[in-house]
Design an enzyme around this catalytic site. Structure first.
Site, mmCIF file in Angstrom:
data_model
loop_
_atom_site.group_PDB
_atom_site.id
_atom_site.type_symbol
_atom_site.label_atom_id
_atom_site.label_comp_id
_atom_site.label_asym_id
_atom_site.label_seq_id
_atom_site.Cartn_x
_atom_site.Cartn_y
_atom_site.Cartn_z
ATOM 1 N N HIS A 120 0.830 -1.208 0.000
ATOM 2 C CA HIS A 120 0.000 0.000 0.000
ATOM 3 C C HIS A 120 0.864 1.258 0.000
ATOM 4 O O HIS A 120 1.251 1.757 1.051
ATOM 5 C CB HIS A 120 -0.891 -0.025 1.241
ATOM 6 N N HIS B 267 -10.614 0.001 0.808
ATOM 7 C CA HIS B 267 -10.554 1.166 1.690
ATOM 8 C C HIS B 267 -11.930 1.249 2.337
ATOM 9 O O HIS B 267 -12.913 1.570 1.680
ATOM 10 C CB HIS B 267 -10.264 2.415 0.850
ATOM 11 N N ASP C 241 1.178 2.764 3.815
ATOM 12 C CA ASP C 241 0.270 3.794 3.277
ATOM 13 C C ASP C 241 1.054 5.085 3.029
ATOM 14 O O ASP C 241 0.587 6.186 3.339
ATOM 15 C CB ASP C 241 -0.904 4.036 4.214
#
Length: 419
Positions: free
Chosen positions: A57, A175, A300
């Site tokens: 990610h 998500h 992320d």
């Protein structure tokens, strides 16, 4: 080359071992390796030799937002953090929702990346939630499918997506965010928000869609991966789904494991989505990582410009960088404090994310020589200004950490060196 003097992990224990690399592959691992005279020697004395990290990610922002990050700078940041494989999210312009659009991203990757960069395709056209992409056409071009940055709000749309993905054995990476529960929030709905007059994001906005999607995964047989979980209830739901034998996996990020709402400051470098939750949530995430409920640590990595991150908690863009700090933060805050074993930390950064997405590679003879060499004893202070990434916003600014990546090798070639 031969990597000499280092240690590798075997059954959770650090064992002295050399690694011989030839023709981009691991040729041998052990202490009795014969090497001809003239072989290049890489000194790994006192270091841990690991397979290269994999991140499921990241956001490299190109094409479309190259003022934030590029494939080149993002992959260099990844290499500096010990990563040899990353998966790039589809909130780009154009969105990789067609063969032509994903080919544009792939062209840049082929030209500029210094490690493996695997693109996601979106679940819906334009990530707008209204019409599914052509899963069959994109299957062999995308590592998985996600509308990351946007949750798929409509249950029927997600069911249809999962049916398509299941028929093709593809992964849906979700998500999970219920827009109807956001109510203008931008940090966790907890003590800090109440004390400082901020609008909060409730935990149910994350775990509600997870609960919905788990049942859809059970119904459809889809391989379902949950992105960046941050709440105790999310951990519990995924633990229960795994106990039922469902094809469910998940990730969390270093900042959710090391920080909570009590660490918030009135600074944009503490603003991300999902937000930093409560101390109780953080503890549940650590427990979930230890027992395997949480499969992978993913950063992320979400760079923004300095201006976009300069407007405090209220006005700053959501997202922080994380590739260059992931290992030292996890090692310092979890491993050195006894909360997590070194073996589990390395697994969550290497083999486990690869297993989730069916990616090849491990620290074994015959595998690609994608390696990182880490000095566990070397300390340093995190400074965003020193990052390879164009993004500099990190909540760990000024933190003293142990665990420096000395070398990263991709296909047997050094792509990062810090000595």
């Amino acid at each position: 080359m031969i990597i000499k003097g280092g240690e590798i992990l075997i059954d959770g224990k650090r064992v002295p071992s050399d690694v011989l690399v030839r023709d981009s592959r691991i040729l041998a691992i052990g202490n009795d390796i014969f090497t001809p005279e003239g072989e290049e020697v890489l000194d790994a004395s006192g270091c841990l030799v690991s397979y290269g990290f994999a991140d499921l990610h990241v956001h490299f922002r190109e094409p479309g937002y190259s003022y934030k990050e590029t494939i080149r700078t993002g992959s260099l940041a990844a290499a500096a953090g010990g990563y040899t494989c990353v998966c790039t999210m589809p909130n780009l312009n154009p969105v990789p929702d067609s063969v032509d659009n994903i080919a544009l991203e792939q062209e840049i990757i082929d030209r500029d990346a210094v490690i493996d960069v695997l693109p996601y395709a979106s679940i819906t056209l334009g990530r707008r939630g209204g019409e599914l992409v052509d899963f069959a056409a994109l299957k062999n071009r995308a590592v998985a499918f996600s509308d990351d940055g946007s949750g798929v709000q409509d249950e029927a749309m997600m069911r249809a997506a999962m049916l398509c993905a299941a028929s093709l054995d593809c992964v849906i990476a979700a998500h999970c965010e219920d827009n109807s529960l956001l109510r203008g929030g931008y940090i966790h709905e907890g003590r800090y928000a109440a004390a400082h007059g901020h609008k909060g994001i409730c935990s149910e906005s994350e775990w509600g869609p997870i609960a919905r999607d788990i049942e859809l995964s059970a119904e459809t047989g889809c391989r379902y991966h949950v992105c960046h979980i941050s709440t105790r209830r999310s951990v519990e739901l995924i633990r229960e789904a795994k106990a039922r034998g469902l094809k469910v996996s998940c990730e969390t990020a270093p900042h959710y494991l090391a920080l909570c709402e009590d660490d918030l400051r009135e600074d944009g470098r503490f603003k991300m989505n999902p937000p930093l939750r409560s101390a109780d949530d953080r503890q549940a995430l650590i427990e979930g990582l230890c027992d395997g409920t949480i499969d992978a640590i993913a950063t992320d990595h979400a760079p923004h410009s300095a201006e976009e991150k300069s407007k405090g908690l209220r006005g700053s863009a959501m997202g922080i960088v994380g590739l260059e700090t992931a290992f030292p933060v996890v090692y310092t805050t979890l491993v050195k404090t006894g909360k997590l074993s070194l073996a589990r930390a390395i697994d969550a950064l290497t083999d486990s994310p690869r297993r989730v997405f069916g990616l090849k590679g491990s620290l074994k003879k015959g595998e690609k020589a994608d390696l990182c060499i880490i000095d566990l004893n070397a300390g340093g202070i995190i400074r965003g200004e020193n990052f390879q990434s164009m993004g500099k916003a990190t909540p760990f600014e000024g933190m003293e950490c142990c665990g420096q990546v000395r070398y990263t090798l991709k296909d047997g070639k050094i792509v990062w060196k810090n000595i």
